[in-house]
Design an enzyme around this catalytic site. Sequence first.
Site, PDB file in Angstrom:
ATOM      1  N   SER A 315      -3.139  -2.848  39.114  1.00 29.87           N
ATOM      2  CA  SER A 315      -3.722  -3.388  37.895  1.00 29.87           C
ATOM      3  C   SER A 315      -2.830  -3.181  36.678  1.00 29.87           C
ATOM      4  O   SER A 315      -1.815  -3.827  36.538  1.00 29.87           O
ATOM      5  CB  SER A 315      -5.115  -2.790  37.679  1.00 29.87           C
ATOM      6  OG  SER A 315      -5.946  -3.100  38.774  1.00 29.87           O
ATOM      7  N   ASP A 326      10.183  -8.826  35.118  1.00 35.34           N
ATOM      8  CA  ASP A 326      10.419 -10.227  34.742  1.00 35.34           C
ATOM      9  C   ASP A 326      11.325 -10.358  33.530  1.00 35.34           C
ATOM     10  O   ASP A 326      12.012 -11.372  33.368  1.00 35.34           O
ATOM     11  CB  ASP A 326       9.088 -10.934  34.475  1.00 35.34           C
ATOM     12  CG  ASP A 326       8.354 -11.304  35.758  1.00 35.34           C
ATOM     13  OD1 ASP A 326       8.855 -10.952  36.840  1.00 35.34           O
ATOM     14  OD2 ASP A 326       7.288 -11.944  35.668  1.00 35.34           O
ATOM     15  N   LYS A 340      -3.730  -6.250  42.470  1.00 33.03           N
ATOM     16  CA  LYS A 340      -5.005  -6.541  41.807  1.00 33.03           C
ATOM     17  C   LYS A 340      -4.709  -7.211  40.474  1.00 33.03           C
ATOM     18  O   LYS A 340      -4.262  -6.572  39.535  1.00 33.03           O
ATOM     19  CB  LYS A 340      -5.802  -5.249  41.616  1.00 33.03           C
ATOM     20  CG  LYS A 340      -7.267  -5.474  41.263  1.00 33.03           C
ATOM     21  CD  LYS A 340      -7.501  -5.439  39.774  1.00 33.03           C
ATOM     22  CE  LYS A 340      -8.986  -5.515  39.437  1.00 33.03           C
ATOM     23  NZ  LYS A 340      -9.218  -5.405  37.979  1.00 33.03           N
TER      24      LYS A 340
END
Length: 433
Positions: A315, A326, A340
């Site tokens: 999470s 990224d 999740k």
Amino acid sequence: MGITHRTLVVSTTVVMTALVAVTGAGLHWSRSLASFRQSPKELVDEVWQVIDREYVDATFNGNDWRAVRREFLSRNYSNTEDAYKAAREMLEKLNDPYTRFMDPEQFKSMQIETSGELTGVGITITQDEKTKEITVVSPIEGSPAAEIGLMAKDVILRIDGKSTKGMDINQAVSMIRGPVNTKVRLTIQRGGQVMNFEVTRARIEIHPVRYSVRQTPQGPVGYIRLVTFSSNAAAEMRSAIRDLEKQGVQGYVLDVRSNPGGLLFASAEIARMFLQQGDIVSTVNRQGEADRLRAGRGFLTNKPMVVLIDGGSASASEILAGALQDNNRAVLIGTKTFGKGLVQSVQPVGEGSGIAVTIAKYFTPSGRDINKKGIEPDIEVKLTEQQREQLTREDIATDKDPQFMRAIAVLNERILAEQQRSAQSVQPSRALR
């Protein structure tokens, strides 16, 4: 329109069994609790309305949601316990383990957890959507569960001798938690092995951030272990980075292994400390994109860093790791994360009860949906079952920890490369002859 800061929870499960609570500080109170007396049927209808208004899936898992309302309001409820049972039965139709009803005791426990007054055994659990198995996401560092050897991915087969087959997560929570100094027996399956543990419940004090300076061939580096994204995690992280910068560290190892998540905005605040610019995460509800969180304030360091992840990183941990990966800010080392990618809002209903409802999905800056998929590390370092069992709390982040040692080696390579670039950039230009 952006989602209100104080509504969003990103944790593997709303219920933290060991803590008699849930991860979700910073709640959005939609109205005053106990401001009026409700009939049991009114409570059921209020739960239905919250789902109708906010649930992420406009198909409601293929259910005719208005027909569901007619079905449940046609019943007679003699007391609030009947209404609680009906609310849970109604939510089961969504087949979403993260959307659940909490009775007053469970909801109060959640509020206690956010205040830091915690008791229990110290594990975070979830329920597998397909198998319905009650599974350990991660033990809380320093808790009785961690000390006795419970691990991420352990499947809880029995609680005090009672089978968990057919048991919902609320029942499991009620059976595992209890008064300080009492014991609970857990039978777990780990791979092909069945094991029994007797855990003594305790008062648990959680500090989300621990840090230290480690000496390496390329100079001192900062090691930061982040165990949960609570309401004070960002403040503790900010203090840790500032102190480590004063001590002249050359880079960072950020350890979010076995971190089950917490508050969405805590993960965003921490990401901003390491990112000078760029997207952090986007949330999408059933109407489309609801919010996009970006870096641009709170930046503290651009020094080389690696992030340690594993199957218990979930999470909010995945939001942070995904943002750093990224944006090419950090190297991720370890094993694939939990997977999740859903956001819950926690709010009161009825007289002291509460509901956690999945209101959005989240995506990493590159648009990755990591729900049920997880985030792959840049460098995979697996631990054998024997290594996992032998790795004690004292061994974490030492030369007995293979993932940590690989992180230090990679970080040293990045520091060296950065030092070489800096040296080249400051060399005086030679005069032409």
